[in-house]
Design a protein around this motif. Structure first.
Motif, mmCIF file in Angstrom:
data_model
loop_
_atom_site.group_PDB
_atom_site.id
_atom_site.type_symbol
_atom_site.label_atom_id
_atom_site.label_comp_id
_atom_site.label_asym_id
_atom_site.label_seq_id
_atom_site.Cartn_x
_atom_site.Cartn_y
_atom_site.Cartn_z
ATOM 1 N N THR A 1 -36.459 -24.601 38.887
ATOM 2 C CA THR A 1 -37.749 -25.157 39.003
ATOM 3 C C THR A 1 -38.715 -24.245 38.424
ATOM 4 O OG1 THR A 1 -36.888 -26.350 40.848
ATOM 5 C CG2 THR A 1 -39.469 -26.282 40.427
ATOM 6 N N LEU B 1 -45.142 -27.786 44.340
ATOM 7 C CA LEU B 1 -44.546 -29.209 44.479
ATOM 8 C C LEU B 1 -44.913 -29.783 46.064
ATOM 9 C CD1 LEU B 1 -41.013 -27.885 43.813
ATOM 10 C CD2 LEU B 1 -42.561 -29.170 42.527
ATOM 11 N N GLN C 1 -41.485 -34.135 46.036
ATOM 12 C CA GLN C 1 -40.833 -33.547 45.260
ATOM 13 C C GLN C 1 -39.457 -32.766 45.611
ATOM 14 O OE1 GLN C 1 -44.344 -31.809 43.143
ATOM 15 N NE2 GLN C 1 -44.121 -33.473 41.675
#
Length: 337
Positions: A15, A20, A24
C-alpha cells in the motif's frame, strides 16, 4: 492482547498510500479492532480524523492532511449535480478556502503548513460535522473542481469567497482579492460575481475592498490589452483618449483608437450588482453615438483578454480590415484622457 504485547504485522506492505479510512483498511484485511490497536498511544499508526488513519507515527505532511480531509468528507453521502449544469458530475468533496488558494499558488495565501484547519466543500444536504483539522463548508450547488496535484480543488473565485468569509479585517480582504487579480489567477468580474453569490459584498470589510478590486482588475485588463496588440501584430493605436467633435461636445472615452481606420476599442467595465439599480445606459449611448459618425466600436470583456486574447485580436483585426470597405468616419478630435 495487552499494551505490552508486540503488534502483529498487517497485510499492507503493497500500500503506497499512508492515509486510509477504516473501510479501506477493512478491504485490505485489517479489522477495526486491529486498526484501533495499532493506533494506541505509542503505536505505529494514528487516527488523525474520525475514521481516517495515518499509517506512520509523527505529524502528517501537508499532502497527508489534505488527503485525510478529503477522505473524511467523502466517507458517506450522496453525490450532487454540478453548479451550472456541467457535463460531468462534480465529486462530492473538494478543497476550498485558504488551502485551495495555496494550491492555486496565490502568494498572499498562507502556506499549507501554517494552516490549523483545512476547508472542505460539501453539498448542503450532507450530514457531516467539522472535526479536528477538517472544517466543513456547505454549498447548495458544488462548482466543477480543478485538479491540482491530483486533488479536487475549488475554482479560485469560489475558494476566495470561502476564505474571505472567514476574515473580518478589511486590509486582509483587500490584499487577498487584489493579489488574486494582479497575479492573473482570475478576472475581477468572476471574483466579484462569486462574492455576490455568497452574499459577502454587503459585509463592511468586503465592501471596502470592492473598489480596489475593480481598479486592480481594470489595470490588469489594460496591461493585457497592450500585450494583445503587441503580441498579435496589430497596428499601434492611440491609448486612453477622449473623442470630441471639432468645437463640439464630448463623444466618449475609449481605451484605444485607430484614427486611420475609425475603429475604437472599449474594455467593458465590471461594477457591483445591485438589485435596485437600473442598468447604466452610458456605454451603449456612447457606442451608438460613435457608430452614427462612422466609427466602429469594439467592446471586449476583461475575461476575454485574460482567457482568449488571440480570439479578441481576430475581432479587432477584422474591424480594422473592414474599414477599407466603409465610408470614412467623421473627423473627430482626439485628446488624452
Amino acid at each position: 492482547m495487552n499494551h505490552d504485547s508486540p503488534l502483529s504485522p498487517l497485510p499492507l506492505a503493497d500500500t503506497p498510500c499512508r492515509v486510509l479510512t477504516t473501510r479501506q483498511l477493512r478491504e485490505r484485511g485489517v479489522s477495526a479492532a486491529d486498526a484501533d490497536e495499532h493506533c494506541r498511544p505509542g503505536g505505529p499508526w494514528q487516527q488523525v480524523l474520525p475514521g481516517v488513519h495515518l499509517l506512520h507515527p509523527g505529524p502528517p505532511t501537508s499532502e497527508e492532511r489534505l488527503l485525510a480531509v478529503l477522505l473524511y468528507a467523502a466517507q458517506r453521502g450522496p453525490s450532487v449535480p454540478c453548479q451550472g449544469g456541467g457535463e460531468r458530475p462534480a465529486p462530492e468533496v473538494m478543497v476550498t478556502g485558504f488551502a485551495a488558494l495555496a494550491l492555486h499558488g496565490l502568494t498572499a495565501a498562507p502556506p499549507l503548513s501554517a494552516l490549523e484547519r483545512i476547508d472542505v466543500l460539501v453539498a448542503a444536504t450532507r450530514r457531516l460535522r467539522s472535526a479536528g483539522f477538517a472544517r466543513v463548508v456547505r454549498s447548495a450547488g458544488l462548482p466543477v473542481p480543478e485538479e491540482i496535484t491530483g486533488l479536487p480543488v475549488a475554482p479560485l473565485p469560489r475558494a476566495l469567497a470561502d476564505a474571505v468569509a472567514q476574515l473580518s479585517d478589511a486590509a486582509s480582504v483587500r490584499r487577498l482579492l487584489t493579489c488574486a487579480v494582479r497575479e492573473g489567477h482570475g478576472a475581477a468580474g468572476a471574483v466579484l460575481a462569486e462574492l455576490e453569490r455568497a452574499g459577502l459584498t454587503a459585509e463592511p470589510q468586503v465592501a471596502d475592498a470592492v473598489d480596489v478590486l475593480l481598479a486592480e482588475g481594470r489595470a490588469v485588463a489594460e496591461r493585457q490589452l497592450y500585450a494583445m496588440v503587441a503580441d498579435h501584430g496589430l497596428p499601434d493605436p492611440v491609448w486612453n483618449v477622449d473623442l470630441r467633435m471639432p468645437g463640439g461636445p464630448h463623444l466618449g472615452s475609449v481605451d484605444a483608437y485607430w484614427p486611420e481606420h475609425s475603429v475604437a476599442l472599449e474594455i467593458e467595465s465590471v461594477a457591483p450588482h445591485r438589485d435596485d439599480d437600473l442598468p447604466d445606459p452610458a456605454p451603449d449611448r456612447t457606442r451608438a453615438h460613435l457608430e452614427r459618425l462612422g466609427i466602429t466600436v469594439v467592446r471586449c470583456a476583461p475575461h476575454t483578454l485574460h482567457e482568449t486574447p488571440r480570439d479578441q485580436a481576430v475581432v479587432v483585426r477584422t474591424a480594422l480590415m473592414a474599414a477599407a470597405d466603409r465610408e470614412p468616419g467623421a473627423y473627430v478630435v482626439v485628446l488624452p484622457r
